[in-house]
Design a protein around this motif. Structure first.
Motif, PDB file in Angstrom:
ATOM      1  N   THR A  15      -7.286  20.396   8.776  1.00  0.00           N
ATOM      2  CA  THR A  15      -6.910  19.364   7.806  1.00  0.00           C
ATOM      3  C   THR A  15      -7.837  18.160   7.923  1.00  0.00           C
ATOM      4  O   THR A  15      -8.305  17.621   6.912  1.00  0.00           O
ATOM      5  N   ALA A  16      -8.107  17.728   9.149  1.00  0.00           N
ATOM      6  CA  ALA A  16      -9.031  16.602   9.353  1.00  0.00           C
ATOM      7  C   ALA A  16     -10.425  16.963   8.842  1.00  0.00           C
ATOM      8  O   ALA A  16     -11.080  16.149   8.180  1.00  0.00           O
ATOM      9  N   ALA A  17     -10.873  18.176   9.144  1.00  0.00           N
ATOM     10  CA  ALA A  17     -12.197  18.627   8.691  1.00  0.00           C
ATOM     11  C   ALA A  17     -12.284  18.633   7.172  1.00  0.00           C
ATOM     12  O   ALA A  17     -13.308  18.239   6.590  1.00  0.00           O
ATOM     13  N   GLU A  18     -11.219  19.072   6.522  1.00  0.00           N
ATOM     14  CA  GLU A  18     -11.197  19.061   5.055  1.00  0.00           C
ATOM     15  C   GLU A  18     -11.286  17.637   4.520  1.00  0.00           C
ATOM     16  O   GLU A  18     -11.850  17.399   3.455  1.00  0.00           O
ATOM     17  N   GLY A  19     -10.753  16.674   5.274  1.00  0.00           N
ATOM     18  CA  GLY A  19     -10.873  15.266   4.898  1.00  0.00           C
ATOM     19  C   GLY A  19     -12.276  14.718   5.113  1.00  0.00           C
ATOM     20  O   GLY A  19     -12.688  13.779   4.425  1.00  0.00           O
ATOM     21  N   MET A  39      -8.497  11.834  11.409  1.00  0.00           N
ATOM     22  CA  MET A  39      -7.701  12.369  12.511  1.00  0.00           C
ATOM     23  C   MET A  39      -6.273  11.835  12.474  1.00  0.00           C
ATOM     24  O   MET A  39      -5.317  12.594  12.662  1.00  0.00           O
ATOM     25  N   GLU A  40      -6.114  10.536  12.228  1.00  0.00           N
ATOM     26  CA  GLU A  40      -4.767   9.956  12.175  1.00  0.00           C
ATOM     27  C   GLU A  40      -3.961  10.541  11.024  1.00  0.00           C
ATOM     28  O   GLU A  40      -2.768  10.814  11.164  1.00  0.00           O
ATOM     29  N   ALA A  41      -4.619  10.769   9.883  1.00  0.00           N
ATOM     30  CA  ALA A  41      -3.923  11.372   8.745  1.00  0.00           C
ATOM     31  C   ALA A  41      -3.505  12.808   9.058  1.00  0.00           C
ATOM     32  O   ALA A  41      -2.387  13.229   8.731  1.00  0.00           O
ATOM     33  N   ALA A  42      -4.375  13.559   9.710  1.00  0.00           N
ATOM     34  CA  ALA A  42      -4.086  14.969  10.000  1.00  0.00           C
ATOM     35  C   ALA A  42      -3.064  15.138  11.118  1.00  0.00           C
ATOM     36  O   ALA A  42      -2.227  16.038  11.062  1.00  0.00           O
ATOM     37  N   PHE A  43      -3.129  14.281  12.136  1.00  0.00           N
ATOM     38  CA  PHE A  43      -2.260  14.434  13.307  1.00  0.00           C
ATOM     39  C   PHE A  43      -1.020  13.541  13.255  1.00  0.00           C
ATOM     40  O   PHE A  43      -0.142  13.661  14.096  1.00  0.00           O
ATOM     41  N   GLY A  44      -0.962  12.629  12.292  1.00  0.00           N
ATOM     42  CA  GLY A  44       0.208  11.770  12.165  1.00  0.00           C
ATOM     43  C   GLY A  44       0.339  10.754  13.273  1.00  0.00           C
ATOM     44  O   GLY A  44       1.445  10.311  13.591  1.00  0.00           O
ATOM     45  N   GLY A  45      -0.774  10.384  13.878  1.00  0.00           N
ATOM     46  CA  GLY A  45      -0.748   9.395  14.945  1.00  0.00           C
ATOM     47  C   GLY A  45      -2.157   9.096  15.417  1.00  0.00           C
ATOM     48  O   GLY A  45      -3.121   9.712  14.969  1.00  0.00           O
ATOM     49  N   SER A  46      -2.248   8.173  16.353  1.00  0.00           N
ATOM     50  CA  SER A  46      -3.556   7.723  16.829  1.00  0.00           C
ATOM     51  C   SER A  46      -3.938   8.393  18.143  1.00  0.00           C
ATOM     52  O   SER A  46      -3.103   9.017  18.807  1.00  0.00           O
ATOM     53  N   ASP A  47      -5.199   8.204  18.509  1.00  0.00           N
ATOM     54  CA  ASP A  47      -5.642   8.663  19.821  1.00  0.00           C
ATOM     55  C   ASP A  47      -4.934   7.861  20.916  1.00  0.00           C
ATOM     56  O   ASP A  47      -4.591   8.397  21.965  1.00  0.00           O
ATOM     57  N   ALA A  48      -4.698   6.581  20.669  1.00  0.00           N
ATOM     58  CA  ALA A  48      -4.014   5.737  21.651  1.00  0.00           C
ATOM     59  C   ALA A  48      -2.594   6.221  21.931  1.00  0.00           C
ATOM     60  O   ALA A  48      -2.096   6.095  23.050  1.00  0.00           O
ATOM     61  N   SER A  49      -1.946   6.804  20.916  1.00  0.00           N
ATOM     62  CA  SER A  49      -0.589   7.318  21.105  1.00  0.00           C
ATOM     63  C   SER A  49      -0.588   8.724  21.703  1.00  0.00           C
ATOM     64  O   SER A  49       0.469   9.265  22.001  1.00  0.00           O
ATOM     65  N   GLY A  50      -1.781   9.313  21.839  1.00  0.00           N
ATOM     66  CA  GLY A  50      -1.883  10.655  22.415  1.00  0.00           C
ATOM     67  C   GLY A  50      -1.785  11.781  21.404  1.00  0.00           C
ATOM     68  O   GLY A  50      -1.700  12.947  21.783  1.00  0.00           O
ATOM     69  N   ALA A  51      -1.789  11.455  20.118  1.00  0.00           N
ATOM     70  CA  ALA A  51      -1.689  12.495  19.096  1.00  0.00           C
ATOM     71  C   ALA A  51      -2.934  13.388  19.074  1.00  0.00           C
ATOM     72  O   ALA A  51      -2.844  14.567  18.730  1.00  0.00           O
TER      73      ALA A  51
END
Length: 174
Positions: A15-19, A39-51
């Protein structure tokens, strides 16, 4: 282990790649802000939150490259009919993406070092792959070498031990 494990992580990476793909199609550089947004759109969270982690983001960039080459690789190779002109075109595409500067525990455990796409072209050129060839990729990663072999007409046999990357290969190379 990466936060993006297995098939659900692979789905989010795709999904992120398609974006990211439209940026590559426009020849637009993918900077950290664009990558973070995808990445945040695809995973529903940030790297800081561990998504997700940055190694996973790099996998998304590589997956976007595979999607780009799947869509435009054959015409690109027809137009750029020499190894030198192909190298130039692939280097431009690779130059649109961030360099890998961060590693994950999974990438260290499985010794994941993705082949840069220009080096993949050198391997493809040296191997002189044709439609008569069966290409075994014993550590296929995100499929960067495999997509080049596919463009050349080779029949693919792919293997990957890392769960997330193995999960990517099935939808990318059904």
């Amino acid at each position: 282990i990466s936060p993006a494990c297995g098939l659900s992580g692979a789905s989010a990476i795709i999904t992120a790649a398609e974006g990211l793909l439209p940026h590559l199609e426009r020849g637009q550089r993918v900077d950290a802000a664009i990558l973070r947004g995808a990445m945040e759109a695809a995973f529903g969270g940030s790297d800081a939150s561990g998504a997700w982690d940055w190694k996973t983001a790099y996998d998304a960039c590589e997956t976007a490259t595979v999607l780009f080459l799947r869509k435009y690789g054959k015409p690109l190779f027809r137009k750029a009919d020499s190894p030198v002109s192909r190298l130039s075109a692939l280097a431009k595409i690779a130059g649109l993406l961030p360099t890998h500067t961060r590693r994950s525990i999974e990438s260290e455990t499985f010794q994941q070092f993705s082949t840069p796409i220009p080096l993949g072209l050198a391997a493809l050129t040296a191997a002189a792959i044709t439609s008569a060839d069966r290409v075994l990729e014993p550590s296929a990663g995100t499929g960067l070498l495999a997509v080049l072999a596919e463009i050349a007409g080779g029949a693919l046999m792919l293997n990957e031990l890392a769960g997330t990357r193995a999960g990517l290969l099935s939808p990318l190379f059904p």
